[in-house]
Design a protein around this motif. Structure first.
Motif, PDB file in Angstrom:
ATOM      1  N   LYS A  44       1.040  -1.103  -0.093  1.00 55.41           N
ATOM      2  CA  LYS A  44       0.121   0.109  -0.156  1.00 55.41           C
ATOM      3  C   LYS A  44       0.675   1.322  -0.120  1.00 55.41           C
ATOM      4  CE  LYS A  44      -4.179  -2.074   2.279  1.00 55.41           C
ATOM      5  NZ  LYS A  44      -4.970  -2.324   3.661  1.00 55.41           N
ATOM      6  N   LYS A  45       1.979   1.196   0.862  1.00 55.03           N
ATOM      7  CA  LYS A  45       2.843   2.383   0.756  1.00 55.03           C
ATOM      8  C   LYS A  45       3.653   2.532  -0.654  1.00 55.03           C
ATOM      9  CE  LYS A  45       1.931   3.607   4.959  1.00 55.03           C
ATOM     10  NZ  LYS A  45       1.235   4.648   5.086  1.00 55.03           N
ATOM     11  N   LEU A  46       3.828   1.347  -1.186  1.00 57.74           N
ATOM     12  CA  LEU A  46       4.533   1.467  -2.566  1.00 57.74           C
ATOM     13  C   LEU A  46       3.724   2.090  -3.564  1.00 57.74           C
ATOM     14  CD1 LEU A  46       7.090   0.060  -4.048  1.00 57.74           C
ATOM     15  CD2 LEU A  46       5.644  -1.831  -4.424  1.00 57.74           C
ATOM     16  N   GLN A  47       2.210   1.768  -3.453  1.00 57.53           N
ATOM     17  CA  GLN A  47       1.319   2.206  -4.482  1.00 57.53           C
ATOM     18  C   GLN A  47       1.053   3.869  -4.313  1.00 57.53           C
ATOM     19  OE1 GLN A  47      -1.820  -0.622  -3.449  1.00 57.53           O
ATOM     20  NE2 GLN A  47      -1.181  -1.764  -5.443  1.00 57.53           N
ATOM     21  N   SER A  48       1.473   4.273  -3.236  1.00 55.74           N
ATOM     22  CA  SER A  48       1.219   5.733  -3.000  1.00 55.74           C
ATOM     23  C   SER A  48       2.690   6.392  -2.748  1.00 55.74           C
ATOM     24  CB  SER A  48       0.350   6.014  -1.691  1.00 55.74           C
ATOM     25  OG  SER A  48       0.730   5.505  -0.477  1.00 55.74           O
TER      26      SER A  48
END
Length: 410
Positions: A44-48
């Motif tokens: 999720k952090k990667l995607q944002s």
């Protein structure tokens, strides 16, 4: 649909993916990794992490993940951009030339992303052949767990040498409480033996991949390991991490090696009888195993690799690692030394020195396979099925024969 239409559509898709046309700055990135709670958090952090970078994540169990990665990378396909690896897959893929070395990117972006903040041993897990091939997402190591109340009752301090460790195990051993756990089921022999061979011996193999576990120091190290079995629980060879965890929880063990991922179980209200009584210390003389899961970049990706690196570095920021600390052990020293986290997680107080003195597994792709043969001989030595020197010499001969067949020795 005409050929021209097909080519036109393909051109539009390519322009979109590479940053042209209507969605001028968007980059589409594919990530593949293993599914578990900590990684889901970091995905999720990667995607944002970066604007205009769209990340599609495929998460799956370890076996199909490794198969997918191997098939894709061995063919030179660019259908994977970034991926999750562990110590062994990083070594294997890097040795095959399938991963992008990151040293130049680290040097370029060191200050911007505070890249010298990563724990050195965790970075070692992401390295091969003197080059860095990934950024460590999370790390795991073994600590020495001990019953603080029993130690205090005997006037003992946490041991810092093997002489003190043996003395404490003997002093605390009783019919109801084992002086030390020994976790020798499955990979347990590899993990436990790793500590003894690195702390007291010369490790497993030398720089030329020749066995050194049967050196005089290695033999003495396994003799020490064997000597401690007299203070271990009955049936210790059948104890894996689950069984050793239960022994601690039930108050049936005084000390022993424990993965940090098992520390929270010591204070589980519904399972543990020793809440608040277990504490941790760095293993005597260090050398315990340190492993890490790592973000890596495919050598064959057609995406901008500098942007991919910045994507990974931004994802593993101190802020994100602090937020995810309850799911996995962070790899940044500043987070491990955070006062609030040290209060929440008691083992944090000894984790940094433990990581500094830990040791990764040998850095060659065939180690996992050859270790299965070697550790069978180590177990025979420890249980007395074979004399220690004979068992280790036999294991060394078998290891060299295996590595010769694999073409490791040039």
């Amino acid at each position: 649909m005409s050929r021209r239409t097909v080519l036109g559509a393909a051109g539009t898709m390519a322009a979109t993916a590479y940053g042209f046309g209507a969605r001028a700055q968007e980059m589409n990135v594919r990530f593949v990794g293993e599914r578990y709670p900590a990684l889901e958090f970091y995905v999720k952090k990667l995607q944002s992490a970066l604007p205009n970078v769209k990340v599609t994540a495929d998460l799956m169990p370890n076996a199909p993940l490794k198969e997918l990665q191997t098939i894709t990378l061995s063919s030179g396909a660019d259908s994977i951009d970034i991926m999750l690896g562990n110590d062994l897959t990083i070594a294997n893929f890097a040795q095959n030339g399938w991963l992008e070395p990151l040293d130049d990117y680290i040097a370029k972006h060191k200050d911007e992303y505070k890249l010298d903040d990563f724990a050195k041993t965790a970075m070692s897990s992401a390295s091969f052949g003197g080059k860095v091939y990934g950024l460590p997402v999370l790390t795991n190591t073994q600590l020495m767990a001990y019953r603080q109340d029993l130690f205090e009752a005997k006037g003992l301090k946490p041991p810092t040498s093997f002489e003190e460790y043996i003395a404490a195990a003997g002093a605390l051993n009783s019919p109801s409480v084992a002086g030390t756990v020994m976790t020798l089921k499955g990979d347990g022999v590899l993990n436990e033996g790793h500590w003894y061979l690195n702390a007291l011996g010369d490790g497993w193999f030398d720089a030329n991949k020749k066995p050194v576990f049967n050196s005089p120091k290695g033999i003495a190290a396994i003799e020490t390991m064997k000597s401690l079995t007299r203070f271990a629980p009955r049936g210790y060879t059948a104890n894996g991490n689950d069984e050793s965890t239960i022994l601690f929880q039930q108050g049936a063990a005084a000390m022993g090696m424990q993965w940090l991922t098992r520390t929270a179980a010591m204070d589980r209200q519904d399972q543990s009888k020793v809440i608040g009584k277990i504490n941790w210390a760095p293993p005597p003389r260090g050398g315990q195993v340190v492993v890490a899961d790592t973000f890596a970049i495919s050598k064959f990706t057609s995406r901008n690799k500098d942007t991919l690196f910045r994507l990974l570095a931004a994802t593993l920021s101190p802020t994100n690692q602090r937020e995810g600390a309850s799911l996995a052990c962070p790899t940044r020293v500043s987070v491990l030394e955070d006062p609030e986290l040290r209060q929440r997680f008691r083992y944090y107080n000894v984790l940094v020195p433990a990581l500094d003195k830990g040791a990764t597994f040998p850095k060659f792709a065939e180690f996992k396979e050859v270790s299965e043969t070697v550790t069978r001989r180590v177990l025979q030595a420890v249980t007395g099925e074979m004399p220690v020197k004979e068992a280790l010499d036999t294991g060394a001969k078998e290891a060299e024969e295996f590595l010769t067949r694999r073409g490791v020795y040039k």
